[in-house]
Design an enzyme around this catalytic site. Structure first.
Site, PDB file in Angstrom:
ATOM      1  N   HIS A 223      56.646  55.623  28.825  1.00 43.16           N
ATOM      2  CA  HIS A 223      56.521  56.947  29.431  1.00 43.16           C
ATOM      3  C   HIS A 223      55.278  57.684  28.936  1.00 43.16           C
ATOM      4  O   HIS A 223      54.764  57.438  27.842  1.00 43.16           O
ATOM      5  CB  HIS A 223      57.767  57.789  29.135  1.00 43.16           C
ATOM      6  CG  HIS A 223      57.992  58.044  27.674  1.00 43.16           C
ATOM      7  ND1 HIS A 223      57.317  59.021  26.974  1.00 43.16           N
ATOM      8  CD2 HIS A 223      58.799  57.434  26.773  1.00 43.16           C
ATOM      9  CE1 HIS A 223      57.705  59.012  25.718  1.00 43.16           C
ATOM     10  NE2 HIS A 223      58.603  58.047  25.562  1.00 43.16           N
TER      11      HIS A 223
ATOM     12  N   GLU B 216      65.359  54.703  24.784  1.00 44.86           N
ATOM     13  CA  GLU B 216      64.671  54.616  23.496  1.00 44.86           C
ATOM     14  C   GLU B 216      65.674  54.264  22.395  1.00 44.86           C
ATOM     15  O   GLU B 216      66.886  54.460  22.541  1.00 44.86           O
ATOM     16  CB  GLU B 216      64.004  55.966  23.194  1.00 44.86           C
ATOM     17  CG  GLU B 216      63.283  56.089  21.858  1.00 44.86           C
ATOM     18  CD  GLU B 216      62.181  55.061  21.659  1.00 44.86           C
ATOM     19  OE1 GLU B 216      62.517  53.862  21.496  1.00 44.86           O
ATOM     20  OE2 GLU B 216      61.005  55.452  21.647  1.00 44.86           O
TER      21      GLU B 216
END
EC number: 5.4.2.11
Length: 247
Positions: free
Chosen positions: A9, A87
């Site tokens: 990202h 994550e």
């Protein structure tokens, strides 16, 4: 030959503030949005096409993918979201400043928490308001599947089933795949693909918003990999990620 594109990202608000983020659902900064758009323009200019994209359930990754696909004029592309691409969970460190933690505990300890393979940070208490166990997006999971902390080994253990059950079969069927995810879920995939040792994985850092291309043989074994665009810029961005946990 198969091509797989991995992209971390763009810069998030907590990247900018140098905070441990983990499963906390923070958004992109204006810089992060531009990084994602730049990646999309680059992929389009290089002639990349995709049949399917995978991403996490966290908005910094999903919105990165949106911007990439928008720049490619491919917003109709099928997208599959999975918590397994989230994550790594940073436990009780989530929301805390990395440099402040380094001043308190030392650079070496913070490096272990950030990058070691099998040492997790201190865990959240189950009732901690930062815990995701009451989050509706995980309602279909057993509470035990929602971590209170993770090391990279734990992240690998949840990412690899998704690789084996969804990503790899899609690629073997001939689909062109992009994965928009996070620094550590991508590190987990790279560790597996490249056979990186538990010790050497400490030195691997993934920069924000730069497409990482893997060329794979028919058995999905890597032939080579490279960042699209300026290789020197990618190296500098990875080095900047490495320095985030220093006092």
């Amino acid at each position: 030959m198969h091509k797989l594109v991995l992209i971390r990202h763009g810069e998030s608000t907590w990247n900018l503030e140098n905070r441990f983020t983990g499963w906390t659902d923070v958004d992109l900064t204006p810089t992060g949005i531009e990084q994602a758009k730049t990646a999309g323009r680059l992929l389009k200019a290089e002639g990349y096409e995709f049949d399917l994209a995978f991403t996490s359930v966290l908005k910094r990754a999903t919105r990165t993918l949106w911007h990439v696909l928008d720049e490619m004029d491919r917003t109709w592309l099928p997208v599959e979201h999975s918590w397994r691409l989230n994550e790594r969970h940073y436990g009780a460190l989530q929301g805390l400043n990395k440099a402040d933690m380094a001043k308190q505990y030392g650079d070496a300890q913070v490096l272990v928490w950030r990058r070691s393979y099998d040492t997790p940070p201190p865990a959240l208490e189950a009732g901690d308001p930062r815990s995701e166990r009451g989050d509706i997006r995980y309602a279909g999971l057993d509470p035990e599947q929602i971590p209170l902390t993770e090391c990279l080994k734990d992240t690998v253990a949840r990412v690899l089933p998704f690789w084996n059950e969804r990503i790899a079969p899609a690629m073997r069927s001939g689909q062109r795949v992009m994965v928009a995810a996070h620094g550590n879920s991508i590190r987990a995939l790279v560790k597996y693909l490249d056979g990186i040792s538990d010790d050497d994985i400490v030195g691997l850092n993934i920069p924000n918003g730069i497409p990482l291309v893997y060329e794979l043989d028919d058995d999905l074994k890597p032939l080579r990999h490279y960042y699209l665009g300026d290789a020197e810029a990618a190296a500098k961005a990875a080095a900047a990620v490495a320095s985030q946990g220093k006092a």
